[in-house]
Design a protein around this motif. Sequence first.
Motif, short mmCIF file in Angstrom:
data_model
loop_
_atom_site.label_atom_id
_atom_site.label_comp_id
_atom_site.label_asym_id
_atom_site.label_seq_id
_atom_site.Cartn_x
_atom_site.Cartn_y
_atom_site.Cartn_z
N MET A 70 0.80 -1.23 0.00
CA MET A 70 0.00 0.00 0.00
C MET A 70 0.83 1.27 0.00
SD MET A 70 -3.32 -0.74 2.39
CE MET A 70 -2.45 -1.25 3.88
N ILE A 72 1.65 3.43 2.46
CA ILE A 72 0.76 4.39 3.13
C ILE A 72 1.46 5.73 3.33
CG2 ILE A 72 -0.57 4.84 5.23
CD1 ILE A 72 -0.74 1.75 5.56
N ARG A 73 0.73 6.80 3.02
CA ARG A 73 1.23 8.16 3.23
C ARG A 73 0.33 8.91 4.22
NH1 ARG A 73 1.64 8.18 -2.59
NH2 ARG A 73 -0.04 9.73 -2.68
N GLU A 75 -1.47 11.49 4.12
CA GLU A 75 -2.75 12.03 3.64
C GLU A 75 -3.76 10.95 3.27
OE1 GLU A 75 -0.09 11.77 -0.09
OE2 GLU A 75 0.13 12.14 2.07
N HIS A 76 -3.41 9.71 3.42
CA HIS A 76 -4.26 8.62 2.95
C HIS A 76 -5.46 8.36 3.85
CE1 HIS A 76 -1.10 6.56 0.15
NE2 HIS A 76 -1.74 7.55 -0.43
N HIS A 77 -6.57 8.00 3.21
CA HIS A 77 -7.75 7.46 3.88
C HIS A 77 -7.81 5.98 3.54
CE1 HIS A 77 -10.18 11.45 4.43
NE2 HIS A 77 -8.90 11.61 4.70
N ILE A 78 -7.91 5.13 4.56
CA ILE A 78 -7.91 3.67 4.39
C ILE A 78 -9.24 3.11 4.88
CG2 ILE A 78 -6.77 1.51 5.06
CD1 ILE A 78 -4.25 3.19 5.67
N TYR A 91 -1.23 -0.49 10.37
CA TYR A 91 -1.37 0.61 9.40
C TYR A 91 -1.28 1.97 10.11
CZ TYR A 91 -3.73 -3.24 6.86
OH TYR A 91 -4.06 -4.44 6.29
N PRO A 96 -1.61 7.39 8.75
CA PRO A 96 -2.53 7.89 7.73
C PRO A 96 -3.54 8.85 8.34
CG PRO A 96 -3.19 5.71 8.40
CD PRO A 96 -1.88 5.99 9.09
N ASP A 341 -8.23 6.14 -0.44
CA ASP A 341 -6.94 5.88 -1.09
C ASP A 341 -6.53 4.41 -1.04
OD1 ASP A 341 -5.94 8.77 -1.57
OD2 ASP A 341 -6.56 8.75 0.54
N ARG A 342 -6.90 3.70 0.02
CA ARG A 342 -6.46 2.32 0.18
C ARG A 342 -7.62 1.47 0.71
NH1 ARG A 342 -3.14 4.42 -2.45
NH2 ARG A 342 -0.85 4.44 -2.17
N ALA A 372 -5.54 5.10 -6.19
CA ALA A 372 -6.00 4.22 -5.11
C ALA A 372 -5.51 2.79 -5.33
CB ALA A 372 -7.53 4.24 -5.02
#
Length: 426
Positions: A70, A72-73, A75-78, A91, A96, A341-342, A372
Amino acid sequence: MTDLAPIDLVSSPRVADAPSGRKNQKLRKALIQHQPLTASGLSERLFGLLFSGLVYPQIWEDPAVDMEAMQIRPEHHIVTIGSGGCNMLAYLSATPERIDVVDLNRHHVALNRLKLAAFRHLPAHSDLVRFLAREQLTSNVAAYDRFIAPHLDASTRSYWEGRKLNGRRRISVFGANLYRTGLLGRFIWLSHMLARAHGVDPSELVATRSLREQRQFFDERLAPLFERPVIRWLTGRKSSLFGLGIPPQQFDELASLSTEKTLAPVLRHRLEKLVCHFPLRHNYFAWQAFGRRYPLPHEGMLPLHLQPEAYEAIRDNAERVHVHHESFTDLLARKQPGTVDRYVLLDAQDWMTDQQLNDLWTEITRTAAPGAVVIFRTAAERSILEGRVSESLLSHWHYDRTRSGALNVKDRSAIYGGFHIYRRQA
């Protein structure tokens, strides 16, 4: 493993969708696909009955593989399925912006919320490790009463302080060994008993000190078990593998890998990977399967979310997690387009009908942000989407076959045949 609405979970009194006594009707509805008076219908209902309690005290998907896939950064929404909650916590160590955790099993919802509360409110990392990774410590129950319980929402607190059939509160399991409970914990215990009845003690594996010794133990002690008539007969019965969390639909996927009337060869191959492909010190999944506990510091490494370097990031960002008792598809249906995003689907798609798959991927495609990524696992090796999800939906996605295969090799849990990565195309 299951799926799950905006609930701010750990300590806020605003949490309204916490576990209740509704006996997991959402989960049962998702599992039933056939009429009751059919072989398939009876199988599904038996599995649903077993699966309506706590199934996974810990997840059996490797979060290290997930996170490598993934990237993960901040700004990500998981959005992820919860299961035992270890994946969500791992995670979170990458900080995130938001994680939505969904699960149809109310027991898993309660467990995810409790684990988050433990990170937020236990005084130190050492207290957290004692609470989530050590056994036979009655002080864990006292720690719950003093530090965690006052911060739980009413429904989650009611769940953990509810009484079991033996009269003890549910939270008492943290004073014994959480990982020997649940459907999977009982299945592992029964597997140990069956092996011992054939003269093999699986727990002896944890005494090995090298990959060579692990291989020797597998070849000489474990592999011959799969040729025993009783074991071959048992592994040919769908119901005998319900304790692994394998529903009838997944059994059929696994059966497609073998020309025999038993899954013994498939299970032997998966066990070989678990035992022989990773040093025991670095594989806490093998410790759970054979030692029925996590390793002590001198024995091996704990899961990522329990390691010291991850502690502060998880503790300080736990409020970014929202746990929901509903389906993945229903949660996505309330989200705005292009906002996720993920996506982490675990193995849930193996259970789904074609209609459910298409409904899910319609919402995934609608809510997917540019770039995504969707990850999931399958019982068999191949992805189950081609030929089942409409081409018009899949045309928006690129299947990263090469990367999927490479990361599947690195998955230490060794339970699944395939790990799959789909990327949103521009």
